[in-house]
Scaffold this active site. Sequence first.
Site, PDB file in Angstrom:
ATOM      1  N   GLY A 253     -16.789  90.183  77.915  1.00 40.48           N
ATOM      2  CA  GLY A 253     -17.581  91.365  78.228  1.00 40.48           C
ATOM      3  C   GLY A 253     -19.015  91.228  77.751  1.00 40.48           C
ATOM      4  N   ASP A 254     -19.341  90.099  77.114  1.00 42.39           N
ATOM      5  CA  ASP A 254     -20.719  89.880  76.671  1.00 42.39           C
ATOM      6  C   ASP A 254     -20.989  88.380  76.829  1.00 42.39           C
ATOM      7  OD1 ASP A 254     -23.261  90.133  75.356  1.00 42.39           O
ATOM      8  OD2 ASP A 254     -22.503  91.924  74.343  1.00 42.39           O
ATOM      9  N   ASP A 255     -22.044  87.861  76.193  1.00 44.19           N
ATOM     10  CA  ASP A 255     -22.390  86.454  76.405  1.00 44.19           C
ATOM     11  C   ASP A 255     -21.212  85.522  76.084  1.00 44.19           C
ATOM     12  OD1 ASP A 255     -25.030  87.325  76.938  1.00 44.19           O
ATOM     13  OD2 ASP A 255     -25.481  87.314  74.795  1.00 44.19           O
TER      14      ASP A 255
END
Length: 471
Positions: A253-255
């Site tokens: 959900g992020d990098d």
Amino acid sequence: MAAQMEVVLGVIILGFLFSVRGIEGRRVGVVESFEYTGISCRAHTVSIKDFGGVGDGKTSNTEAFRNAVVHLSRFSYTGGGLLYVPAGRWLTGNFNLTSHFTLYLARDAVILASQDINDWPLAKPLPSYGHGREAPGGRYTSFIFGTNLTDVILTGEGGTIDGQGEAWWRKFHGGKLKYTRPHLVEIMHSTSFQISNLTLLNSPFWTLHPVYSSNVIIQALRILAPVKSPNTDGIDPDSCTNVRIEDVHIVSGDDCIAVKSGWDEYGIQYGMPTKHLVIRRLTCISPYSAMIALGSEMSGGIEDVRAEDLTAINTESGIRIKTALGRGGYVKDIYVRGMKMHTMKWAFWMDGNYGSHPDGHYNPKARPVVQGINYRDIVAENVTMAAQFKGISGDPFTGICISNATIGMNPKSKEEPWTCSDVQGITSRVTPRPCNKLLHANVVTCAFPKESLPIDEVKLKKCVYKVKNNP
Ligand SMILES: *[C@@H]1O[C@H](CO)[C@@H](O)[C@H](O)[C@H]1NC(C)=O
Ligand SMILES: *[C@@H]1O[C@H](CO)[C@@H](O)[C@H](O)[C@H]1NC(C)=O
Ligand SMILES: *[C@@H]1O[C@H](CO)[C@@H](O)[C@H](O)[C@H]1NC(C)=O
Ligand SMILES: *[C@@H]1O[C@H](CO)[C@@H](O)[C@H](O)[C@H]1NC(C)=O
Ligand SMILES: *[C@@H]1O[C@H](CO)[C@@H](O)[C@H](O)[C@H]1NC(C)=O
């Protein structure tokens, strides 16, 4: 602990594994044999079952894990210890690692993080951040945590460490948390750490966080979290030296990977860069974030990052540099070659106005230096914008080089393929035609270092074990 003696079996290094399954299996229980490749093999082996562990997914095994690690820590100077986790669902609160230690998860072993908030002790904020990343006070201790250690391995046959992060994500979205969420695995002030052949699932926050550490090998991991889960970065090498990440598949959900080194005045003061980082054979799916981000916390500096054989699918951006006035520090000597991308918003993104400060005490005159950024051998398809490069007015990002890049645009895209401001550099054989802020040259090949780094010279040993599991 009498039963434990039976499982303390010898280690056969590079030897033959004699099949004793049939004979001994009938006499004393099931004999399981396994092997791993690691920075070290261990002389002493115990199973979590010897410490009263119950793998039913309901019984708390916090004491079992903590006691097993304390027991094995006694062998630090006599060959080291391995904790074997057999198939089962092993619920536990957080526990610490120790030196000269291996945690080994069998194929169907799942270590489940407790959802009882009382199982999550608080820790101080990191000195290079000054604050918890998402709340001013402390932070919850990571699920699996180690500090001031040497020679630690987490490995297995693809077994799973499951953070059961959903309850944390819900509390975060509801504004119900007073402290920063915990990582799934954090290693701090340590040297010689290996994590390999595991699945890391649903971390409450950033998944794997090596910080203030050196000689880190990260291999053959699957890191998975829902693409809309908050801040579930895959791997965050933070103020670390000599790190090798390879054969990693991340959905998050992020990098997928976020390279960091501290936050504004706290990071400048601590002054510990991330350098000599190798990333190869990474695949990433992260529709709302980057495949590899550098920053935004980069105040201790980021230097000598070499990334190759990368694949991003349905990801917001390929390589992203994020920084802001107040960060200080630098991002320099970044080398990327061999990148395939499909369905991206931006292939490349640099942003000198990321914002996000720990408090009001940052020095707006602390200018980050972004310099020597090399991207080559890129093929992308279905991209909305080729690049957005925004340096800082009066503090341009310099030495940008892009060569041999074919960026196939989404035919429906109405955006300018390139937008550039406050950047300097050169491009060669790049389509679509880059912005005029970057010089266009005929035959330039952007740099990628030829000599290898010490972390690439680390050879792993083959370790073979047998464990008797009493029925
Ligand atoms: C884990 O290590 C930290 C830092 O040394 C310490 O504060 C904490 O009490 C330890 N936890 C356990 C369960 O031993
Ligand atoms: C761990 O190492 C750091 C950095 O060397 C040091 O400042 C700290 O005191 C050490 N902590 C412990 C518990 O030894
Ligand atoms: C660990 O992963 C490597 C690389 O994918 C693979 O070659 C090796 O067989 C795996 N080992 C185990 C024990 O699964
Ligand atoms: C291209 O990207 C768009 C999003 O920008 C997506 O909706 C579409 O499905 C992609 N097309 C292909 C062929 O993957
Ligand atoms: C250009 O990049 C492609 C894709 O990575 C690669 O196959 C090709 O060899 C590169 N060409 C040159 C001249 O380096």
